[in-house]
Enzyme design. Structure first.
Site, short mmCIF file in Angstrom:
data_model
loop_
_atom_site.label_atom_id
_atom_site.label_comp_id
_atom_site.label_asym_id
_atom_site.label_seq_id
_atom_site.Cartn_x
_atom_site.Cartn_y
_atom_site.Cartn_z
N HIS A 46 -40.61 -29.81 -13.82
CA HIS A 46 -40.60 -28.37 -13.25
C HIS A 46 -39.79 -28.51 -12.29
O HIS A 46 -39.39 -29.51 -11.48
CB HIS A 46 -42.08 -28.22 -12.86
CG HIS A 46 -42.38 -26.66 -12.47
ND1 HIS A 46 -41.80 -26.12 -11.27
CD2 HIS A 46 -42.87 -25.80 -13.03
CE1 HIS A 46 -42.25 -24.77 -11.27
NE2 HIS A 46 -42.85 -24.54 -12.33
N ASP B 87 -46.88 -35.02 -10.03
CA ASP B 87 -46.90 -33.76 -10.21
C ASP B 87 -47.93 -33.35 -11.18
O ASP B 87 -47.87 -33.26 -12.31
CB ASP B 87 -45.66 -32.90 -10.48
CG ASP B 87 -45.95 -31.59 -10.90
OD1 ASP B 87 -46.84 -31.23 -11.01
OD2 ASP B 87 -44.69 -30.82 -11.21
N GLN C 177 -50.44 -29.50 -14.15
CA GLN C 177 -51.09 -29.21 -15.58
C GLN C 177 -51.99 -30.25 -15.79
O GLN C 177 -52.56 -30.18 -17.22
CB GLN C 177 -49.78 -29.01 -16.40
CG GLN C 177 -48.66 -27.98 -16.08
CD GLN C 177 -49.37 -26.72 -16.18
OE1 GLN C 177 -50.47 -26.43 -16.83
NE2 GLN C 177 -48.74 -25.58 -15.76
N LYS D 67 -53.98 -22.72 -10.90
CA LYS D 67 -53.84 -23.37 -12.28
C LYS D 67 -55.40 -23.99 -12.71
O LYS D 67 -55.52 -24.48 -13.91
CB LYS D 67 -52.77 -24.13 -12.56
CG LYS D 67 -51.60 -23.60 -12.51
CD LYS D 67 -50.37 -24.59 -12.68
CE LYS D 67 -49.07 -24.14 -12.18
NZ LYS D 67 -48.22 -23.07 -13.03
N CYS E 161 -39.74 -22.52 -15.84
CA CYS E 161 -39.17 -23.27 -14.63
C CYS E 161 -38.52 -24.80 -15.06
O CYS E 161 -38.82 -25.78 -14.28
CB CYS E 161 -40.16 -23.35 -13.39
SG CYS E 161 -40.60 -21.78 -13.01
N1 PMP Z 1 -45.44 -28.33 -11.60
C1 PMP Z 1 -45.78 -27.98 -12.74
C2 PMP Z 1 -45.98 -28.93 -13.89
C3 PMP Z 1 -45.99 -26.66 -12.83
O1 PMP Z 1 -46.65 -26.12 -14.14
C4 PMP Z 1 -46.08 -25.73 -12.01
C5 PMP Z 1 -46.44 -24.27 -11.96
N2 PMP Z 1 -45.86 -23.89 -13.08
C6 PMP Z 1 -45.48 -26.38 -10.78
C7 PMP Z 1 -45.32 -27.53 -10.76
C8 PMP Z 1 -45.74 -25.57 -9.33
O2 PMP Z 1 -46.67 -25.00 -8.94
P1 PMP Z 1 -46.97 -23.86 -7.90
O3 PMP Z 1 -45.96 -22.61 -8.46
O4 PMP Z 1 -48.22 -23.36 -7.92
O5 PMP Z 1 -46.39 -24.24 -6.80
#
Ligand code: PMP
Length: 415
Positions: free
Chosen positions: A132, A209, A212, A235, A373
Protein backbone atom coordinates in the site's frame (compact mmCIF):
# COMPACT_ATOMS: atom_id res chain seq x y z
CA UNK A 1 -4.17 -5.69 33.27
CA UNK A 2 -5.19 -9.28 32.37
CA UNK A 3 -7.70 -9.60 29.56
CA UNK A 4 -9.46 -12.92 29.25
CA UNK A 5 -10.48 -14.55 26.02
CA UNK A 6 -14.29 -14.48 25.95
CA UNK A 7 -15.32 -18.02 26.62
CA UNK A 8 -17.09 -19.96 25.29
CA UNK A 9 -16.52 -18.40 21.88
CA UNK A 10 -19.60 -17.28 20.03
CA UNK A 11 -20.59 -19.31 16.97
CA UNK A 12 -20.33 -17.23 13.82
CA UNK A 13 -23.76 -16.60 12.34
CA UNK A 14 -23.34 -13.83 9.75
CA UNK A 15 -27.08 -13.39 9.19
CA UNK A 16 -27.96 -13.00 12.88
CA UNK A 17 -24.96 -10.76 13.37
CA UNK A 18 -26.17 -8.23 10.84
CA UNK A 19 -28.77 -6.90 13.27
CA UNK A 20 -25.93 -5.60 15.43
CA UNK A 21 -24.80 -3.29 12.60
CA UNK A 22 -27.40 -0.49 12.30
CA UNK A 23 -26.03 0.78 8.99
CA UNK A 24 -26.68 -2.52 7.23
CA UNK A 25 -30.40 -1.66 7.38
CA UNK A 26 -29.86 1.46 5.23
CA UNK A 27 -31.58 1.63 1.84
CA UNK A 28 -29.32 2.79 -1.00
CA UNK A 29 -31.05 4.18 -4.11
CA UNK A 30 -34.11 2.18 -3.06
CA UNK A 31 -32.17 -1.09 -2.67
CA UNK A 32 -30.99 -2.93 0.41
CA UNK A 33 -27.36 -2.08 1.11
CA UNK A 34 -24.89 -4.73 -0.04
CA UNK A 35 -21.68 -3.53 1.58
CA UNK A 36 -18.63 -5.13 -0.04
CA UNK A 37 -16.08 -2.39 0.65
CA UNK A 38 -14.73 -3.78 3.88
CA UNK A 39 -11.05 -3.61 2.96
CA UNK A 40 -11.59 0.14 2.72
CA UNK A 41 -13.38 0.36 6.04
CA UNK A 42 -15.73 -1.99 7.85
CA UNK A 43 -19.06 -1.06 9.36
CA UNK A 44 -19.42 -0.70 13.13
CA UNK A 45 -21.48 -2.81 15.52
CA UNK A 46 -23.74 -1.11 18.04
CA UNK A 47 -21.35 -2.06 20.88
CA UNK A 48 -18.60 0.06 19.31
CA UNK A 49 -20.87 3.01 18.57
CA UNK A 50 -22.22 2.90 22.12
CA UNK A 51 -18.78 2.56 23.72
CA UNK A 52 -17.76 5.87 22.17
CA UNK A 53 -20.91 7.77 23.13
CA UNK A 54 -21.04 6.20 26.59
CA UNK A 55 -17.46 7.30 27.20
CA UNK A 56 -18.42 10.91 26.43
CA UNK A 57 -21.65 10.66 28.41
CA UNK A 58 -20.14 9.14 31.57
CA UNK A 59 -16.35 9.13 31.76
CA UNK A 60 -14.92 11.97 29.69
CA UNK A 61 -11.78 13.58 31.13
CA UNK A 62 -8.16 13.84 30.11
CA UNK A 63 -6.01 10.81 30.91
CA UNK A 64 -2.79 10.28 32.92
CA UNK A 65 -3.00 13.82 34.36
CA UNK A 66 -5.59 14.62 36.97
CA UNK A 67 -6.38 13.02 40.28
CA UNK A 68 -10.17 13.29 40.01
CA UNK A 69 -12.43 10.30 39.54
CA UNK A 70 -13.39 10.97 35.92
CA UNK A 71 -9.75 11.17 34.91
CA UNK A 72 -9.15 7.91 36.73
CA UNK A 73 -12.06 6.29 34.85
CA UNK A 74 -10.90 7.67 31.50
CA UNK A 75 -7.34 6.47 32.14
CA UNK A 76 -8.61 3.02 33.12
CA UNK A 77 -10.75 2.77 29.99
CA UNK A 78 -7.84 3.92 27.79
CA UNK A 79 -5.30 1.54 29.31
CA UNK A 80 -7.89 -1.24 29.36
CA UNK A 81 -8.23 -0.86 25.59
CA UNK A 82 -4.45 -1.14 25.27
CA UNK A 83 -4.55 -4.44 27.15
CA UNK A 84 -7.35 -5.69 24.87
CA UNK A 85 -5.46 -4.79 21.69
CA UNK A 86 -2.32 -6.46 23.09
CA UNK A 87 -4.30 -9.62 23.88
CA UNK A 88 -5.75 -9.75 20.36
CA UNK A 89 -2.32 -9.88 18.74
CA UNK A 90 -0.69 -11.79 21.62
CA UNK A 91 1.73 -8.99 22.48
CA UNK A 92 3.60 -10.09 25.61
CA UNK A 93 3.09 -6.72 27.33
CA UNK A 94 0.43 -4.02 26.68
CA UNK A 95 3.21 -1.45 26.94
CA UNK A 96 4.49 -2.73 23.61
CA UNK A 97 1.32 -1.38 21.97
CA UNK A 98 1.41 2.28 20.92
CA UNK A 99 -1.81 4.00 19.93
CA UNK A 100 -1.54 5.84 16.62
CA UNK A 101 -3.93 7.52 14.19
CA UNK A 102 -3.89 4.31 12.16
CA UNK A 103 -1.69 1.93 10.25
CA UNK A 104 -0.26 4.80 8.17
CA UNK A 105 0.89 6.69 11.24
CA UNK A 106 2.42 3.55 12.76
CA UNK A 107 4.60 3.02 9.69
CA UNK A 108 5.57 6.72 9.59
CA UNK A 109 6.49 6.52 13.27
CA UNK A 110 8.90 3.63 12.62
CA UNK A 111 10.32 5.24 9.47
CA UNK A 112 10.94 8.57 11.21
CA UNK A 113 12.05 7.28 14.59
CA UNK A 114 13.87 4.00 13.88
CA UNK A 115 14.71 4.92 10.28
CA UNK A 116 16.25 8.33 10.89
CA UNK A 117 18.27 7.01 13.80
CA UNK A 118 19.56 3.91 12.02
CA UNK A 119 19.73 4.48 8.26
CA UNK A 120 22.63 6.08 6.42
CA UNK A 121 23.85 6.63 2.88
CA UNK A 122 23.82 3.44 0.81
CA UNK A 123 21.79 1.45 3.36
CA UNK A 124 18.83 -0.40 1.90
CA UNK A 125 15.20 -0.73 2.94
CA UNK A 126 13.39 -3.66 1.37
CA UNK A 127 9.66 -3.52 0.58
CA UNK A 128 7.49 -5.48 -1.86
CA UNK A 129 5.88 -4.43 -5.10
CA UNK A 130 2.45 -5.02 -3.58
CA UNK A 131 2.73 -2.52 -0.73
CA UNK A 132 0.00 0.00 0.00
CA UNK A 133 1.30 3.55 -0.57
CA UNK A 134 1.48 3.91 3.21
CA UNK A 135 4.28 1.34 3.25
CA UNK A 136 6.14 2.93 0.33
CA UNK A 137 6.04 6.69 0.77
CA UNK A 138 7.23 6.87 4.44
CA UNK A 139 10.29 4.84 3.38
CA UNK A 140 10.88 7.05 0.35
CA UNK A 141 10.78 10.09 2.65
CA UNK A 142 13.26 8.63 5.14
CA UNK A 143 15.49 7.40 2.30
CA UNK A 144 15.62 10.97 0.94
CA UNK A 145 16.48 12.22 4.45
CA UNK A 146 19.23 9.69 5.13
CA UNK A 147 20.64 8.70 1.74
CA UNK A 148 19.29 5.15 2.08
CA UNK A 149 17.88 3.33 -0.95
CA UNK A 150 14.53 1.58 -1.40
CA UNK A 151 14.65 -1.93 -2.91
CA UNK A 152 11.51 -3.67 -4.16
CA UNK A 153 10.68 -7.40 -4.23
CA UNK A 154 8.59 -8.25 -7.32
CA UNK A 155 5.66 -10.66 -7.56
CA UNK A 156 4.54 -12.97 -10.38
CA UNK A 157 1.48 -12.88 -12.64
CA UNK A 158 -0.71 -14.46 -9.97
CA UNK A 159 0.28 -11.85 -7.37
CA UNK A 160 2.56 -14.26 -5.48
CA UNK A 161 5.72 -12.76 -4.04
CA UNK A 162 8.97 -13.90 -5.69
CA UNK A 163 10.77 -15.49 -2.74
CA UNK A 164 14.01 -16.06 -4.68
CA UNK A 165 14.08 -12.35 -5.49
CA UNK A 166 13.47 -11.63 -1.80
CA UNK A 167 16.55 -13.71 -0.92
CA UNK A 168 18.60 -12.04 -3.64
CA UNK A 169 17.57 -8.53 -2.59
CA UNK A 170 18.16 -9.20 1.11
CA UNK A 171 21.80 -8.21 0.92
CA UNK A 172 24.78 -6.88 2.83
CA UNK A 173 23.33 -3.35 2.86
CA UNK A 174 19.77 -4.27 3.87
CA UNK A 175 18.99 -2.56 7.16
CA UNK A 176 15.20 -2.92 7.33
CA UNK A 177 12.39 -4.93 5.74
CA UNK A 178 8.80 -3.64 5.62
CA UNK A 179 6.18 -6.05 4.35
CA UNK A 180 2.46 -6.18 3.75
CA UNK A 181 0.81 -9.18 5.45
CA UNK A 182 -2.30 -9.31 3.24
CA UNK A 183 -2.43 -7.27 0.03
CA UNK A 184 -5.38 -4.89 -0.06
CA UNK A 185 -5.25 -4.80 -3.87
CA UNK A 186 -4.73 -8.50 -4.65
CA UNK A 187 -5.77 -10.40 -1.53
CA UNK A 188 -2.44 -12.28 -1.46
CA UNK A 189 -1.50 -13.57 2.00
CA UNK A 190 2.28 -13.31 2.22
CA UNK A 191 4.34 -15.90 4.11
CA UNK A 192 5.47 -13.23 6.55
CA UNK A 193 6.65 -15.64 9.26
CA UNK A 194 9.05 -17.27 6.82
CA UNK A 195 10.20 -13.90 5.42
CA UNK A 196 10.81 -12.54 8.93
CA UNK A 197 12.97 -15.60 9.72
CA UNK A 198 14.98 -15.01 6.53
CA UNK A 199 15.53 -11.35 7.44
CA UNK A 200 16.40 -12.17 11.05
CA UNK A 201 18.99 -14.69 9.87
CA UNK A 202 20.81 -11.63 8.55
CA UNK A 203 20.06 -9.53 11.63
CA UNK A 204 17.54 -7.30 9.81
CA UNK A 205 14.41 -6.11 11.66
CA UNK A 206 10.99 -6.40 10.01
CA UNK A 207 7.81 -4.34 10.13
CA UNK A 208 4.57 -6.00 9.04
CA UNK A 209 1.68 -3.93 7.69
CA UNK A 210 -1.21 -5.90 9.13
CA UNK A 211 -4.09 -3.59 8.16
CA UNK A 212 -5.79 -6.31 6.12
CA UNK A 213 -4.81 -9.25 8.32
CA UNK A 214 -5.86 -8.47 11.90
CA UNK A 215 -9.63 -8.34 11.22
CA UNK A 216 -9.61 -11.52 9.15
CA UNK A 217 -7.33 -14.15 10.72
CA UNK A 218 -5.54 -14.94 13.97
CA UNK A 219 -2.39 -12.84 14.34
CA UNK A 220 0.27 -13.67 16.91
CA UNK A 221 3.18 -11.23 16.94
CA UNK A 222 5.30 -13.56 19.09
CA UNK A 223 4.78 -16.50 16.77
CA UNK A 224 5.52 -14.30 13.74
CA UNK A 225 8.55 -12.93 15.60
CA UNK A 226 8.06 -9.57 13.87
CA UNK A 227 9.75 -6.44 15.19
CA UNK A 228 6.83 -4.11 14.42
CA UNK A 229 3.21 -4.74 13.46
CA UNK A 230 0.92 -1.88 12.39
CA UNK A 231 -2.86 -1.85 11.88
CA UNK A 232 -5.98 0.34 11.93
CA UNK A 233 -9.12 0.09 14.07
CA UNK A 234 -11.51 1.16 11.33
CA UNK A 235 -10.84 -1.95 9.24
CA UNK A 236 -11.68 -4.17 12.22
CA UNK A 237 -15.13 -2.83 13.18
CA UNK A 238 -13.67 0.05 15.19
CA UNK A 239 -13.66 3.83 14.69
CA UNK A 240 -11.66 5.81 12.14
CA UNK A 241 -8.56 7.78 13.06
CA UNK A 242 -7.16 5.29 15.54
CA UNK A 243 -4.81 2.34 15.25
CA UNK A 244 -1.99 0.51 16.92
CA UNK A 245 1.68 -0.20 16.46
CA UNK A 246 3.23 -3.18 18.21
CA UNK A 247 6.99 -3.07 18.69
CA UNK A 248 9.72 -5.26 20.07
CA UNK A 249 10.68 -3.95 23.50
CA UNK A 250 14.42 -3.41 22.93
CA UNK A 251 13.81 -1.55 19.69
CA UNK A 252 11.10 0.71 21.15
CA UNK A 253 13.24 1.50 24.20
CA UNK A 254 16.18 2.50 22.00
CA UNK A 255 14.15 4.58 19.53
CA UNK A 256 13.99 8.37 19.87
CA UNK A 257 10.55 10.03 20.14
CA UNK A 258 9.17 11.30 16.86
CA UNK A 259 6.77 13.93 18.19
CA UNK A 260 7.30 16.11 21.25
CA UNK A 261 4.65 17.41 23.64
CA UNK A 262 2.66 16.60 26.74
CA UNK A 263 2.59 13.12 28.26
CA UNK A 264 5.68 11.91 26.36
CA UNK A 265 8.14 13.46 28.81
CA UNK A 266 9.51 12.54 32.24
CA UNK A 267 10.84 16.03 32.97
CA UNK A 268 11.26 19.27 31.04
CA UNK A 269 13.62 22.15 31.65
CA UNK A 270 15.04 24.54 29.08
CA UNK A 271 18.40 22.87 29.60
CA UNK A 272 17.32 19.26 29.30
CA UNK A 273 14.24 17.19 28.69
CA UNK A 274 13.98 13.52 29.53
CA UNK A 275 11.41 11.25 27.98
CA UNK A 276 8.68 9.06 29.37
CA UNK A 277 8.86 5.28 29.06
CA UNK A 278 7.37 3.28 26.19
CA UNK A 279 4.59 3.52 24.98
CA UNK A 280 3.98 7.04 26.36
CA UNK A 281 7.20 8.29 24.75
CA UNK A 282 5.40 7.84 21.43
CA UNK A 283 2.00 9.24 22.42
CA UNK A 284 2.58 12.99 22.58
CA UNK A 285 -0.42 15.20 23.36
CA UNK A 286 -3.99 14.36 24.26
CA UNK A 287 -4.83 11.25 22.24
CA UNK A 288 -8.11 10.16 20.70
CA UNK A 289 -9.34 8.76 24.03
CA UNK A 290 -12.91 8.06 22.91
CA UNK A 291 -11.54 6.38 19.77
CA UNK A 292 -9.26 4.18 21.83
CA UNK A 293 -12.15 3.16 24.10
CA UNK A 294 -14.25 2.26 21.05
CA UNK A 295 -11.24 0.43 19.57
CA UNK A 296 -11.24 -1.67 22.74
CA UNK A 297 -14.93 -2.43 22.17
CA UNK A 298 -14.14 -3.46 18.58
CA UNK A 299 -11.50 -5.87 19.88
CA UNK A 300 -14.07 -7.29 22.32
CA UNK A 301 -16.47 -7.72 19.41
CA UNK A 302 -13.88 -9.57 17.31
CA UNK A 303 -12.60 -11.71 20.16
CA UNK A 304 -16.05 -13.20 20.74
CA UNK A 305 -15.37 -15.29 17.64
CA UNK A 306 -12.88 -17.94 16.69
CA UNK A 307 -10.78 -16.03 14.16
CA UNK A 308 -10.09 -19.27 12.27
CA UNK A 309 -13.85 -19.54 11.79
CA UNK A 310 -13.96 -15.91 10.59
CA UNK A 311 -11.16 -16.66 8.11
CA UNK A 312 -12.99 -19.79 6.90
CA UNK A 313 -16.23 -17.85 6.42
CA UNK A 314 -14.51 -15.17 4.37
CA UNK A 315 -12.57 -17.81 2.40
CA UNK A 316 -15.90 -19.44 1.54
CA UNK A 317 -17.22 -16.08 0.26
CA UNK A 318 -14.03 -15.61 -1.77
CA UNK A 319 -14.35 -19.05 -3.40
CA UNK A 320 -18.02 -18.49 -4.10
CA UNK A 321 -17.44 -15.00 -5.52
CA UNK A 322 -14.54 -16.20 -7.68
CA UNK A 323 -16.74 -18.98 -9.12
CA UNK A 324 -19.75 -16.75 -9.68
CA UNK A 325 -17.66 -13.96 -11.27
CA UNK A 326 -16.29 -16.45 -13.81
CA UNK A 327 -19.85 -16.75 -15.14
CA UNK A 328 -19.95 -13.03 -16.04
CA UNK A 329 -18.57 -12.54 -19.56
CA UNK A 330 -15.36 -10.50 -19.78
CA UNK A 331 -14.39 -10.59 -16.10
CA UNK A 332 -10.67 -10.95 -15.37
CA UNK A 333 -9.63 -11.47 -11.77
CA UNK A 334 -6.48 -9.56 -10.79
CA UNK A 335 -4.65 -11.52 -8.12
CA UNK A 336 -4.98 -15.28 -8.22
CA UNK A 337 -2.38 -16.34 -5.65
CA UNK A 338 -2.98 -19.69 -3.94
CA UNK A 339 -3.10 -18.06 -0.50
CA UNK A 340 -5.68 -15.30 -0.62
CA UNK A 341 -7.78 -13.53 1.97
CA UNK A 342 -11.43 -12.55 1.42
CA UNK A 343 -11.25 -9.99 -1.32
CA UNK A 344 -11.45 -10.14 -5.08
CA UNK A 345 -10.14 -7.51 -7.49
CA UNK A 346 -11.30 -7.66 -11.09
CA UNK A 347 -11.69 -5.81 -14.35
CA UNK A 348 -14.44 -6.15 -16.94
CA UNK A 349 -13.53 -6.02 -20.63
CA UNK A 350 -14.34 -2.69 -22.23
CA UNK A 351 -15.80 -1.00 -19.12
CA UNK A 352 -13.87 1.40 -16.90
CA UNK A 353 -13.93 0.31 -13.23
CA UNK A 354 -15.33 3.69 -12.19
CA UNK A 355 -18.35 3.19 -14.47
CA UNK A 356 -18.85 -0.25 -12.97
CA UNK A 357 -18.69 1.25 -9.47
CA UNK A 358 -21.30 3.86 -10.36
CA UNK A 359 -23.74 1.32 -11.77
CA UNK A 360 -23.21 -1.09 -8.88
CA UNK A 361 -23.92 1.76 -6.46
CA UNK A 362 -27.23 2.44 -8.23
CA UNK A 363 -28.06 -1.21 -7.49
CA UNK A 364 -27.18 -0.78 -3.81
CA UNK A 365 -23.85 -2.62 -4.07
CA UNK A 366 -20.91 -0.75 -2.48
CA UNK A 367 -17.49 -1.76 -3.80
CA UNK A 368 -14.21 0.08 -4.16
CA UNK A 369 -12.99 1.08 -7.59
CA UNK A 370 -9.61 2.67 -8.26
CA UNK A 371 -5.96 1.97 -7.57
CA UNK A 372 -6.51 0.96 -3.94
CA UNK A 373 -3.53 3.12 -2.91
CA UNK A 374 -1.35 0.57 -4.68
CA UNK A 375 -0.48 2.19 -7.98
CA UNK A 376 2.59 -0.05 -8.58
CA UNK A 377 0.28 -3.09 -8.46
CA UNK A 378 -2.00 -1.56 -11.11
CA UNK A 379 1.04 -0.70 -13.26
CA UNK A 380 2.38 -4.25 -12.89
CA UNK A 381 -0.90 -5.64 -14.30
CA UNK A 382 -1.22 -2.88 -16.90
CA UNK A 383 -4.65 -1.77 -15.66
CA UNK A 384 -5.65 1.76 -14.65
CA UNK A 385 -7.78 0.53 -11.78
CA UNK A 386 -9.80 -2.47 -10.60
CA UNK A 387 -13.14 -3.14 -8.99
CA UNK A 388 -12.68 -4.71 -5.56
CA UNK A 389 -15.24 -6.61 -3.54
CA UNK A 390 -13.98 -7.27 -0.03
CA UNK A 391 -15.70 -9.37 2.59
CA UNK A 392 -16.25 -9.14 6.33
CA UNK A 393 -17.79 -11.18 9.09
CA UNK A 394 -21.38 -10.08 8.26
CA UNK A 395 -21.35 -10.75 4.50
CA UNK A 396 -23.32 -13.59 2.94
CA UNK A 397 -23.36 -15.61 -0.30
CA UNK A 398 -26.62 -13.88 -1.02
CA UNK A 399 -24.72 -10.58 -1.25
CA UNK A 400 -22.25 -12.11 -3.68
CA UNK A 401 -25.27 -13.05 -5.82
CA UNK A 402 -26.42 -9.42 -5.62
CA UNK A 403 -22.99 -8.29 -6.85
CA UNK A 404 -23.11 -10.71 -9.76
CA UNK A 405 -26.62 -9.70 -10.77
CA UNK A 406 -25.65 -6.01 -10.58
CA UNK A 407 -22.74 -6.83 -12.90
CA UNK A 408 -25.18 -8.25 -15.41
CA UNK A 409 -26.85 -4.82 -15.37
CA UNK A 410 -23.42 -3.33 -16.19
CA UNK A 411 -23.13 -5.82 -19.06
CA UNK A 412 -26.57 -4.80 -20.36
CA UNK A 413 -25.64 -1.09 -20.24
CA UNK A 414 -22.26 -1.55 -21.92
CA UNK A 415 -23.12 -4.48 -24.18
N1 PMP B 1 -2.01 -0.88 4.62
C1 PMP B 1 -2.96 -1.57 4.00
C2 PMP B 1 -2.67 -2.94 3.49
C3 PMP B 1 -4.21 -0.99 3.82
O1 PMP B 1 -5.17 -1.68 3.19
C4 PMP B 1 -4.45 0.30 4.31
C5 PMP B 1 -5.80 0.98 4.13
N2 PMP B 1 -6.37 0.80 2.87
C6 PMP B 1 -3.43 0.96 4.96
C7 PMP B 1 -2.21 0.35 5.11
C8 PMP B 1 -3.60 2.34 5.52
O2 PMP B 1 -4.50 2.32 6.56
P1 PMP B 1 -5.03 3.69 7.21
O3 PMP B 1 -5.48 4.53 6.05
O4 PMP B 1 -6.14 3.25 8.09
O5 PMP B 1 -3.88 4.29 7.94
Amino acid sequence: MPVHTPSPLRRLDPVALRDEFPILAERIHGHRLVYLDNANTTQKPRSVIEAESSYYAHDNANIHRSTHLLSERATKAYEGARARVAALIHAPDPHQVIFTRGCTEGINLVAQSWGRANLGPGDEVLVTWMEHHSNIVPWQIVCAQTGAVLKVVPFDDTGTLDLDAFDRLLGERTRFVSLIHVSNALGTINPVKDLIARAHARGVPVLVDGAQAVPHMPVDVVDLDCDFYAFSAHKMYGPTGIGALYGRRELLDAMPPWQGGGDMIASVTFEQTTYNVVPYKFEAGTPNIAGVVAFGAAVDFLRQFDLDEVAAHEADLLRYATDRLSTVGGVRVIGTARDKAGLVSFVLDGVHPHDIGTILDREGVAVRTGQHCAQPVMDRFGVPATVRASFAIYNTRDEVDALVSALTVVREVFG
